[in-house]
Design a protein around this motif. Structure first.
Motif, PDB file in Angstrom:
ATOM      1  N   VAL A 104      48.550  50.740  33.620  1.00 41.70           N
ATOM      2  CA  VAL A 104      47.404  49.921  33.869  1.00 41.70           C
ATOM      3  C   VAL A 104      46.983  49.323  32.616  1.00 41.70           C
ATOM      4  O   VAL A 104      47.044  49.697  31.493  1.00 41.70           O
ATOM      5  CB  VAL A 104      45.979  51.152  34.203  1.00 41.70           C
ATOM      6  N   LEU A 105      46.658  48.010  33.058  1.00 37.93           N
ATOM      7  CA  LEU A 105      46.388  46.775  31.775  1.00 37.93           C
ATOM      8  C   LEU A 105      45.026  46.595  32.085  1.00 37.93           C
ATOM      9  O   LEU A 105      44.519  46.609  33.166  1.00 37.93           O
ATOM     10  CB  LEU A 105      47.316  45.880  31.902  1.00 37.93           C
ATOM     11  N   ALA A 106      44.365  46.134  30.902  1.00 38.72           N
ATOM     12  CA  ALA A 106      43.073  45.286  30.755  1.00 38.72           C
ATOM     13  C   ALA A 106      43.297  44.150  31.012  1.00 38.72           C
ATOM     14  O   ALA A 106      43.931  43.392  30.350  1.00 38.72           O
ATOM     15  CB  ALA A 106      42.265  45.922  29.401  1.00 38.72           C
ATOM     16  N   LEU A 107      42.343  43.608  31.878  1.00 41.39           N
ATOM     17  CA  LEU A 107      42.662  42.064  32.020  1.00 41.39           C
ATOM     18  C   LEU A 107      41.128  41.397  31.873  1.00 41.39           C
ATOM     19  O   LEU A 107      40.184  42.069  32.213  1.00 41.39           O
ATOM     20  CB  LEU A 107      43.072  41.827  33.524  1.00 41.39           C
ATOM     21  N   MET A 108      41.131  40.240  31.481  1.00 41.04           N
ATOM     22  CA  MET A 108      39.805  39.615  31.293  1.00 41.04           C
ATOM     23  C   MET A 108      39.809  38.168  32.028  1.00 41.04           C
ATOM     24  O   MET A 108      40.913  37.794  31.399  1.00 41.04           O
ATOM     25  CB  MET A 108      39.173  39.602  29.888  1.00 41.04           C
ATOM     26  N   GLU A 109      38.748  37.671  32.724  1.00 43.99           N
ATOM     27  CA  GLU A 109      39.047  36.233  32.930  1.00 43.99           C
ATOM     28  C   GLU A 109      38.609  35.437  31.674  1.00 43.99           C
ATOM     29  O   GLU A 109      37.760  35.516  31.023  1.00 43.99           O
ATOM     30  CB  GLU A 109      37.993  35.903  33.944  1.00 43.99           C
ATOM     31  N   VAL A 110      39.538  34.547  31.192  1.00 39.61           N
ATOM     32  CA  VAL A 110      39.261  33.514  30.248  1.00 39.61           C
ATOM     33  C   VAL A 110      39.150  32.001  30.731  1.00 39.61           C
ATOM     34  O   VAL A 110      39.899  31.651  31.804  1.00 39.61           O
ATOM     35  CB  VAL A 110      40.363  33.576  29.391  1.00 39.61           C
ATOM     36  N   PRO A 111      38.745  31.212  30.077  1.00 40.88           N
ATOM     37  CA  PRO A 111      38.878  29.856  30.463  1.00 40.88           C
ATOM     38  C   PRO A 111      40.082  29.406  30.558  1.00 40.88           C
ATOM     39  O   PRO A 111      40.898  29.634  29.395  1.00 40.88           O
ATOM     40  CB  PRO A 111      37.842  29.027  29.400  1.00 40.88           C
ATOM     41  N   PRO A 112      40.607  28.641  31.450  1.00 40.13           N
ATOM     42  CA  PRO A 112      41.979  27.931  31.407  1.00 40.13           C
ATOM     43  C   PRO A 112      42.658  27.486  30.277  1.00 40.13           C
ATOM     44  O   PRO A 112      43.703  27.675  29.981  1.00 40.13           O
ATOM     45  CB  PRO A 112      42.021  26.648  32.567  1.00 40.13           C
ATOM     46  N   GLU A 113      41.872  26.751  29.405  1.00 42.71           N
ATOM     47  CA  GLU A 113      42.559  26.337  28.088  1.00 42.71           C
ATOM     48  C   GLU A 113      42.545  27.276  27.021  1.00 42.71           C
ATOM     49  O   GLU A 113      43.319  27.271  26.058  1.00 42.71           O
ATOM     50  CB  GLU A 113      41.210  25.055  27.635  1.00 42.71           C
ATOM     51  N   GLN A 114      42.300  28.476  27.144  1.00 46.42           N
ATOM     52  CA  GLN A 114      42.575  29.742  26.301  1.00 46.42           C
ATOM     53  C   GLN A 114      43.698  30.646  26.853  1.00 46.42           C
ATOM     54  O   GLN A 114      43.998  31.511  26.102  1.00 46.42           O
ATOM     55  CB  GLN A 114      41.353  30.588  26.294  1.00 46.42           C
ATOM     56  N   ILE A 115      44.112  30.383  28.247  1.00 45.45           N
ATOM     57  CA  ILE A 115      45.144  31.567  28.432  1.00 45.45           C
ATOM     58  C   ILE A 115      46.634  31.437  27.685  1.00 45.45           C
ATOM     59  O   ILE A 115      47.153  32.402  27.772  1.00 45.45           O
ATOM     60  CB  ILE A 115      45.528  31.029  30.020  1.00 45.45           C
ATOM     61  N   SER A 116      46.682  30.240  27.102  1.00 45.33           N
ATOM     62  CA  SER A 116      48.015  30.157  26.138  1.00 45.33           C
ATOM     63  C   SER A 116      47.881  30.948  25.062  1.00 45.33           C
ATOM     64  O   SER A 116      49.034  31.163  24.261  1.00 45.33           O
ATOM     65  CB  SER A 116      48.147  28.679  25.814  1.00 45.33           C
ATOM     66  N   LEU A 117      46.919  31.768  24.618  1.00 39.86           N
ATOM     67  CA  LEU A 117      46.654  32.552  23.636  1.00 39.86           C
ATOM     68  C   LEU A 117      46.967  34.030  24.001  1.00 39.86           C
ATOM     69  O   LEU A 117      46.972  34.737  23.111  1.00 39.86           O
ATOM     70  CB  LEU A 117      45.355  32.562  23.133  1.00 39.86           C
ATOM     71  N   TYR A 118      47.278  34.223  25.483  1.00 34.95           N
ATOM     72  CA  TYR A 118      47.499  35.675  25.806  1.00 34.95           C
ATOM     73  C   TYR A 118      48.466  35.974  27.003  1.00 34.95           C
ATOM     74  O   TYR A 118      49.116  34.776  27.247  1.00 34.95           O
ATOM     75  CB  TYR A 118      46.026  35.833  26.650  1.00 34.95           C
ATOM     76  N   GLY A 119      48.761  37.179  27.026  1.00 38.12           N
ATOM     77  CA  GLY A 119      49.719  37.505  28.082  1.00 38.12           C
ATOM     78  C   GLY A 119      48.707  37.268  29.415  1.00 38.12           C
ATOM     79  O   GLY A 119      47.836  37.488  29.300  1.00 38.12           O
ATOM     80  N   CYS A 120      49.551  36.861  30.408  1.00 36.62           N
ATOM     81  CA  CYS A 120      48.710  36.350  31.752  1.00 36.62           C
ATOM     82  C   CYS A 120      49.355  37.051  32.799  1.00 36.62           C
ATOM     83  O   CYS A 120      50.669  37.292  32.891  1.00 36.62           O
ATOM     84  CB  CYS A 120      48.743  34.780  31.980  1.00 36.62           C
ATOM     85  N   ALA A 121      48.577  37.639  33.610  1.00 32.24           N
ATOM     86  CA  ALA A 121      48.946  38.589  34.911  1.00 32.24           C
ATOM     87  C   ALA A 121      48.969  37.465  36.237  1.00 32.24           C
ATOM     88  O   ALA A 121      48.019  37.034  36.446  1.00 32.24           O
ATOM     89  CB  ALA A 121      48.226  39.669  34.991  1.00 32.24           C
ATOM     90  N   SER A 122      50.044  37.749  37.114  1.00 36.75           N
ATOM     91  CA  SER A 122      49.858  37.362  38.404  1.00 36.75           C
ATOM     92  C   SER A 122      49.444  38.630  39.251  1.00 36.75           C
ATOM     93  O   SER A 122      49.973  39.725  38.896  1.00 36.75           O
ATOM     94  CB  SER A 122      51.099  36.964  39.211  1.00 36.75           C
TER      95      SER A 122
END
Ligand code: G1P
Length: 309
Positions: A158-176
């Motif tokens: 189980v992973l914690a996910l948070m909505e971020v502004p699109p321009e910030q997603i490149s700072l994080y791991g991203c989930a489909s």
């Protein structure tokens, strides 16, 4: 279903280069956020979630981390002898009674995935939490307990996910993700570490709290270096989203609470201000000062310019 989570792993072996020279001889996890080192907030969060065993994966300069969670006899002796210092004594002791603390050294800095792999002998074959010290979760928000519940019901990771502004997603791991029958609980079908904005499958970022099945250690052993030439935990978890691989399924809990990022200088400063402003002991006075300070410094511009009447 399955074994209850009791162990947390906190990777703390990074070089902390963004905070040099403060981190020259001190791990960045020991930098104070108001009056506690950042890592103490994380250990407190683990303890609140009912975890009893914390393993810190350290790099160089680990001595202060170990000392912080150990008894400080001379200091305690001194404070004990002085009636007026009772509260201080309690605060010194707070950090030692939180959980059973363990330390292991990551000898080569080969990435977050490699740091997690260093925890394998300590964790054994049970699900466990990974908590990153750059992300602090407000103590009024229960994220980890919810993740542990989802893991107990659905197994896997189980992973914690948070909505971020699109321009910030490149700072994080991203989930489909795909929806489940539960609000804010999603099925994770794929993960990518720090994608470019136009290649990101969603705006859901991994925010540094994971409950992982022990099969992650098998996946990590087979995960080649990824982004930045480092072994990424995101890549290893991505392997477990494949239904034919043991260790899944992978779910995400979408967090809508308060998170403080201490990963870079500006975020670190914001976190300190936010946390201090909400403290019962410091907040009222600090907020009043802050309001005055902001009023005096606005409009933005040269702070030395006198304000217009
Ligand atoms: C790490 C992870 C990333 C995650 C982030 C959360 O990156 O690799 O997937 O989104 O933590 O803070 P780092 O910030 O250490 O570069």
């Amino acid at each position: 279903m399955g074994t209850r989570v009791t162990k947390a792993v906190i990777p703390a072996a990074g070089l902390g280069t963004r905070f040099l020279p403060a981190t020259k001889a001190t791990p960045k996890e020991m930098l104070p956020v108001v009056d506690k080192p950042a890592i103490q907030y994380v250990v407190e969060e683990a303890a609140r979630a009912g975890l009893t065993d914390v393993l810190v994966v350290t790099g160089r300069n680990k001595a202060s981390l170990e000392d912080h969670f150990d008894r400080a006899y001379e200091l305690e002796d001194k404070l004990e002898g002085d009636e007026g210092k009772r509260e201080m004594l309690d605060r010194v002791r707070d950090s030692t009674d939180l959980a059973s603390m363990h330390f292991v050294r990551q000898h080569d800095p080969r990435g977050l995935g490699h740091a997690v792999a260093c925890a394998a002998p300590h964790v054994g074959r049970e699900p466990f939490a990974v908590m990153l010290g750059d992300d602090l979760i407000d103590e009024r928000d229960d994220l980890l307990p919810q993740m542990i519940d989802v893991q107990a019901q659905r197994g896997g990771c189980v992973l914690a996910l948070m909505e971020v502004p699109p321009e910030q997603i490149s700072l994080y791991g991203c989930a489909s993700v795909e929806a489940t029958d539960e609000d804010d609980v999603v099925r994770v079908s794929g993960l990518v570490e720090k994608p470019a904005m136009d290649e990101a499958p969603s705006n859901l970022a991994l925010i540094g709290r994971y409950v992982l099945s022990p099969e992650i250690f098998d996946a990590l052993a087979e995960t080649p270096p990824g982004r930045g030439g480092e072994i990424q935990v995101t890549d290893a978890i991505a392997r477990l989203t494949d239904p034919s691989v043991a260790g899944g399924p992978v779910h995400g809990v979408i967090f809508r609470g308060r998170r403080y990022d201490t990963g870079d200088k500006a975020d670190y400063l914001r976190s300190i201000v936010q946390i201090a402003a909400d403290r019962v002991d410091l907040g009222p006075e600090f907020r009043a000062w802050l309001a005055e300070f902001v009023a005096a410094r606005l409009p933005l511009g040269d702070p030395d310019q006198p304000l217009k009447p």
